[in-house]
Design an enzyme around this catalytic site. Structure first.
Site, PDB file in Angstrom:
ATOM      1  N   GLY A   1       0.833  -1.197   0.000  1.00 50.05           N
ATOM      2  CA  GLY A   1       0.000   0.000   0.000  1.00 50.05           C
ATOM      3  C   GLY A   1       0.868   1.247   0.000  1.00 50.05           C
ATOM      4  N   GLY A   2       0.562   2.142   0.931  1.00 49.57           N
ATOM      5  CA  GLY A   2       1.264   3.432   0.984  1.00 49.57           C
ATOM      6  C   GLY A   2       2.760   3.289   1.133  1.00 49.57           C
TER       7      GLY A   2
ATOM      8  N   GLY B   1      22.708   3.809 -33.809  1.00 50.88           N
ATOM      9  CA  GLY B   1      22.293   4.797 -32.820  1.00 50.88           C
ATOM     10  C   GLY B   1      22.912   4.512 -31.461  1.00 50.88           C
ATOM     11  N   ALA B   2      23.175   3.233 -31.205  1.00 56.81           N
ATOM     12  CA  ALA B   2      23.744   2.871 -29.903  1.00 56.81           C
ATOM     13  C   ALA B   2      25.151   3.463 -29.745  1.00 56.81           C
ATOM     14  CB  ALA B   2      23.771   1.358 -29.750  1.00 56.81           C
TER      15      ALA B   2
HETATM   16  C1  HXC Z   1      -2.865  -1.481  11.957  1.00 61.10           C
HETATM   17  C2  HXC Z   1      -1.802  -3.472  11.576  1.00 61.10           C
HETATM   18  C3  HXC Z   1      -1.745  -3.199  10.201  1.00 61.10           C
HETATM   19  C4  HXC Z   1      -2.305  -1.982   9.743  1.00 61.10           C
HETATM   20  C5  HXC Z   1      -0.824  -5.100  10.545  1.00 61.10           C
HETATM   21  N1  HXC Z   1      -1.231  -4.660  11.736  1.00 61.10           N
HETATM   22  N2  HXC Z   1      -1.142  -4.226   9.593  1.00 61.10           N
HETATM   23  N3  HXC Z   1      -2.365  -2.599  12.448  1.00 61.10           N
HETATM   24  N4  HXC Z   1      -2.854  -1.148  10.663  1.00 61.10           N
HETATM   25  N5  HXC Z   1      -2.254  -1.653   8.470  1.00 61.10           N
HETATM   26  C6  HXC Z   1      -1.040  -5.323  13.017  1.00 61.10           C
HETATM   27  C7  HXC Z   1      -1.900  -6.553  13.172  1.00 61.10           C
HETATM   28  O1  HXC Z   1      -3.155  -6.192  13.694  1.00 61.10           O
HETATM   29  C8  HXC Z   1      -1.100  -7.372  14.187  1.00 61.10           C
HETATM   30  O2  HXC Z   1      -1.310  -6.825  15.472  1.00 61.10           O
HETATM   31  C9  HXC Z   1       0.322  -7.037  13.813  1.00 61.10           C
HETATM   32  O3  HXC Z   1       0.281  -5.815  13.078  1.00 61.10           O
HETATM   33  C10 HXC Z   1       0.966  -8.080  12.929  1.00 61.10           C
HETATM   34  O4  HXC Z   1       0.088  -8.355  11.846  1.00 61.10           O
HETATM   35  P1  HXC Z   1      -0.238  -9.849  11.377  1.00 61.10           P
HETATM   36  O5  HXC Z   1      -1.329  -9.749  10.396  1.00 61.10           O
HETATM   37  O6  HXC Z   1      -0.436 -10.717  12.586  1.00 61.10           O
HETATM   38  O7  HXC Z   1       1.137 -10.251  10.692  1.00 61.10           O
HETATM   39  P2  HXC Z   1       1.385 -11.140   9.401  1.00 61.10           P
HETATM   40  O8  HXC Z   1       0.535 -12.369   9.460  1.00 61.10           O
HETATM   41  O9  HXC Z   1       2.852 -11.290   9.300  1.00 61.10           O
HETATM   42  O10 HXC Z   1       0.839 -10.276   8.162  1.00 61.10           O
HETATM   43  C11 HXC Z   1       1.464  -9.048   7.824  1.00 61.10           C
HETATM   44  C12 HXC Z   1       0.615  -8.263   6.806  1.00 61.10           C
HETATM   45  C13 HXC Z   1      -0.827  -8.162   7.336  1.00 61.10           C
HETATM   46  C14 HXC Z   1       0.631  -9.014   5.477  1.00 61.10           C
HETATM   47  C15 HXC Z   1       1.265  -6.917   6.599  1.00 61.10           C
HETATM   48  O11 HXC Z   1      -0.800  -7.677   8.656  1.00 61.10           O
HETATM   49  C16 HXC Z   1      -1.680  -7.242   6.522  1.00 61.10           C
HETATM   50  O12 HXC Z   1      -2.163  -7.629   5.447  1.00 61.10           O
HETATM   51  N6  HXC Z   1      -1.921  -6.036   7.030  1.00 61.10           N
HETATM   52  C17 HXC Z   1      -2.797  -5.066   6.408  1.00 61.10           C
HETATM   53  C18 HXC Z   1      -2.150  -4.505   5.181  1.00 61.10           C
HETATM   54  C19 HXC Z   1      -2.985  -3.409   4.575  1.00 61.10           C
HETATM   55  O13 HXC Z   1      -4.006  -3.679   3.937  1.00 61.10           O
HETATM   56  N7  HXC Z   1      -2.590  -2.140   4.861  1.00 61.10           N
HETATM   57  C20 HXC Z   1      -3.304  -1.001   4.380  1.00 61.10           C
HETATM   58  C21 HXC Z   1      -2.805  -0.756   2.968  1.00 61.10           C
HETATM   59  S1  HXC Z   1      -3.620   0.602   2.250  1.00 61.10           S
HETATM   60  P3  HXC Z   1      -1.119  -7.680  16.791  1.00 61.10           P
HETATM   61  O14 HXC Z   1      -1.613  -6.780  17.873  1.00 61.10           O
HETATM   62  O15 HXC Z   1      -1.941  -8.917  16.606  1.00 61.10           O
HETATM   63  O16 HXC Z   1       0.334  -7.966  16.918  1.00 61.10           O
HETATM   64  C22 HXC Z   1      -2.547   1.814   2.347  1.00 61.10           C
HETATM   65  C23 HXC Z   1      -3.057   3.047   1.716  1.00 61.10           C
HETATM   66  C24 HXC Z   1      -2.065   4.155   1.785  1.00 61.10           C
HETATM   67  O17 HXC Z   1      -1.488   1.694   2.837  1.00 61.10           O
HETATM   68  C25 HXC Z   1      -2.037   4.854   0.473  1.00 61.10           C
HETATM   69  C26 HXC Z   1      -1.171   6.085   0.538  1.00 61.10           C
HETATM   70  C27 HXC Z   1      -0.816   6.510  -0.859  1.00 61.10           C
END
Ligand code: HXC
Length: 511
Positions: free
Chosen positions: A169-170, A404-405
């Site tokens: 994502g971001g 050209g290269a």
């Molecule tokens: C808040 C988050 C988080 C998030 C993970 N966590 N991502 N908390 N916001 N985006 C937290 C989880 O709740 C968990 O908390 C801990 O981090 C570890 O995550 P897990 O899922 O247990 O780890 P893992 O299985 O290794 O998976 C990692 C991951 C997954 C693939 C990154 O967490 C995931 O898919 N996260 C969401 C990704 C996402 O969609 N992000 C938003 C993208 S949109 P605990 O308390 O259990 O330890 C974006 C838009 C911005 O970014 C655009 C700007 C241009």
């Protein structure tokens, strides 16, 4: 008083614990170091000065008011690499998955501004789950603030990103605007949208690694400039890279004492180029034999292997090397190799790093795949990059410089300062066979024997460096064994080179 001091130490200790022992153990179990351990490896011992250790998020939704971790998921500060200042931020996956809150973003922005003001590289270590979901737009705003600083710092201070865990994502767009992206194999992956979204939108089923793993980006997409086996290797290699770079565009790159004699001859180079013009040889052998102590940091070694890019030193002075690689696709220029080299040339030019170009190129890659993919625009990037570059430019043509290269590869016509050719150089519009088949097409059909004579005549006339040397397009034809000596002497003459392009707001490179 003692209590107050103890309270500070207690607070520091709590911040250093990040997301706690359980999550730290989980991080280690995945083969990853923690954010702080990574900084320890990256920087000189005891040089790290942490900033904003006590910053906390300001979110109150979804029970977040009760979940505060000092530092808020990113460790920031500065330290040294071999004694030279760098700024570092390291995402802490143990704290909310390293996700980005408004407060977390402010810490990074503060660091970016300091790096820019003080003229030092900034290194970001990524291991994070993107926008902090609980914070909504606050998080999106934070990303945009970071992106803006990335753009302002581009070309002013070197920016390096290392992807050591998830980066989605971001989080991907900040690295995308930095100068170099490196990834750790198996643990690091980066993509704009993850496998779940991909499946929902396109029905395509892929794993994290297939979608955005280190191999994908270092070999296929070219998004990453290198892939390393583990955290330790990645961080050690970044230390090596930093040694070649200036702190900012206001500095010259760091000169290091060299124990390799500048006049060293390399007799084996006299037989490097095979007598059969269609036989390949390894251009990296030439690079390693010319640079100081055979020390070469290759950039993007697995992507577009038909061109080699990387940093070395000559007489202690860092140089950026660009070289066609006859071992891959005969060293042809195609979309990927043009993009790769153009970006590298522009980096070197932005940071006062002289360019050394080795040429053995049969031309641009023909075919619909290339033309439909926009070869014209991509090839023009490299042409543009070389033409606009004002750093010292030294070129050595070892064999083919066709069409050209020839023009593109740092020729005299694009303000190459010192252009040498080996006696084996062939500087022509194209290879002899192709040339006579076009200009003597009728003869080719009626009298193939006469055509062979024409080919020999063409070779005799053009398959050498002397026609170009007669016109001054080549400054000298040099012995291969003396290449290091001649290039170092040329570099010395260019030490105080001054050349400026006309004033403009910015150029309009074909993107
Ligand atoms: C808040 C988050 C988080 C998030 C993970 N966590 N991502 N908390 N916001 N985006 C937290 C989880 O709740 C968990 O908390 C801990 O981090 C570890 O995550 P897990 O899922 O247990 O780890 P893992 O299985 O290794 O998976 C990692 C991951 C997954 C693939 C990154 O967490 C995931 O898919 N996260 C969401 C990704 C996402 O969609 N992000 C938003 C993208 S949109 P605990 O308390 O259990 O330890 C974006 C838009 C911005 O970014 C655009 C700007 C241009």
């Amino acid at each position: 008083m003692q209590n107050i001091l103890e309270e500070l130490e207690r607070r520091r200790q709590s911040a250093r614990q990040g997301g706690g022992e359980r999550r730290i153990a989980a991080q280690h179990a995945k083969g990853k170091l923690t954010a702080r351990e990574r900084i320890e490896v990256l920087l000189d011992e005891r040089s790290f000065e942490e900033t904003d250790m006590f910053v906390e998020h300001r979110c109150v939704d979804f029970g977040m008011a009760d979940q505060k971790v000092p530092g808020d998921g990113v460790v920031t500060g500065h330290g040294t690499i071999n004694g030279r200042l760098v700024y570092v931020f390291s995402k802490d996956f143990t704290v909310f998955g390293g996700s980005l809150s408004g407060a977390h973003a402010s810490k990074i922005v503060k660091l970016q501004k300091m790096a820019l003001q003080n003229g030092a590289p900034i290194i970001g270590l990524f291991d994070a789950g993107g926008a902090r979901i609980q914070e909504g737009v606050e998080s999106l705003a934070g990303y945009a603030d970071i992106f803006l600083q990335n753009v302002l710092a581009s070309g002013v201070v070197p920016q390096i990103s290392v992807i050591m865990g998830p980066c989605a994502g971001g989080d991907v767009y900040s690295p995308a605007m930095t100068d170099f992206i490196f990834m750790v194999k198996d643990t690091g992956y980066m993509y704009v949208t993850g496998p779940e979204v991909v499946r929902t939108v396109t029905n395509e089923v892929v794993t994290h690694d297939e979608l955005g793993g280190a191999r994908v980006h270092a070999q296929k997409s070219g998004v990453a400039d290198g892939a390393f086996d583990n955290d330790l290797e990645a961080l050690t290699q970044i230390r090596r890279l930093i040694d070649f770079l200036p702190g900012s565009n206001r500095d010259r790159p760091p000169v290091r004492e060299s124990y390799d004699h500048p006049d060293r001859d390399e007799p084996s180079l006299d037989t490097l180029v095979p007598s059969n013009p269609n036989k390949p040889y390894d251009m990296k052998e030439l690079i390693l034999k010319v640079v100081d102590e055979a020390d070469f940091f290759e950039v993007s070694p697995e992507f577009a292997k038909n061109i080699v890019t990387g940093f070395g030193r000559l007489d202690g002075q860092p140089v950026g090397v660009v070289a066609n690689q006859p071992l891959a696709l005969a060293g042809v220029l195609d979309i990927d190799s043009s993009r790769k080299a153009a970006r590298f040339v522009r980096f070197c030019d932005a940071f006062n790093i002289p360019l050394l170009t080795f040429v053995d190129v049969p031309g641009f890659m023909p075919g619909t795949k290339q033309e439909y993919g926009g070869l014209i625009k991509h090839g023009a990037k490299l042409l543009f990059a070389y033409a606009e570059a004002t750093v010292p430019k030294i070129t050595v043509i070892t064999r083919k410089a066709y069409g050209g290269a020839y023009d593109v590869m740092s020729s005299k016509h694009l303000r190459g300062d010192v252009n040498y050719a080996w006696p084996t150089a062939e500087i022509a519009v194209m290879g002899a066979k192709g040339a006579v088949e076009i200009i003597f097409r009728a003869e080719a059909k009626s009298d193939p024997e006469a055509l062979a004579a024409r080919e020999a005549e063409y070779k005799e006339r053009f398959a050498n460096p002397f026609v170009a040397a007669q016109r001054g397009y080549i400054d000298d034809v040099i012995m291969p064994h003396g290449t290091r000596r001649r290039v170092i002497r040329a570099l010395r003459t260019l030490k105080n080179k001054q050349l400026h392009n006309p004033w403009k707001k910015h150029d309009n490179i074909p993107l």
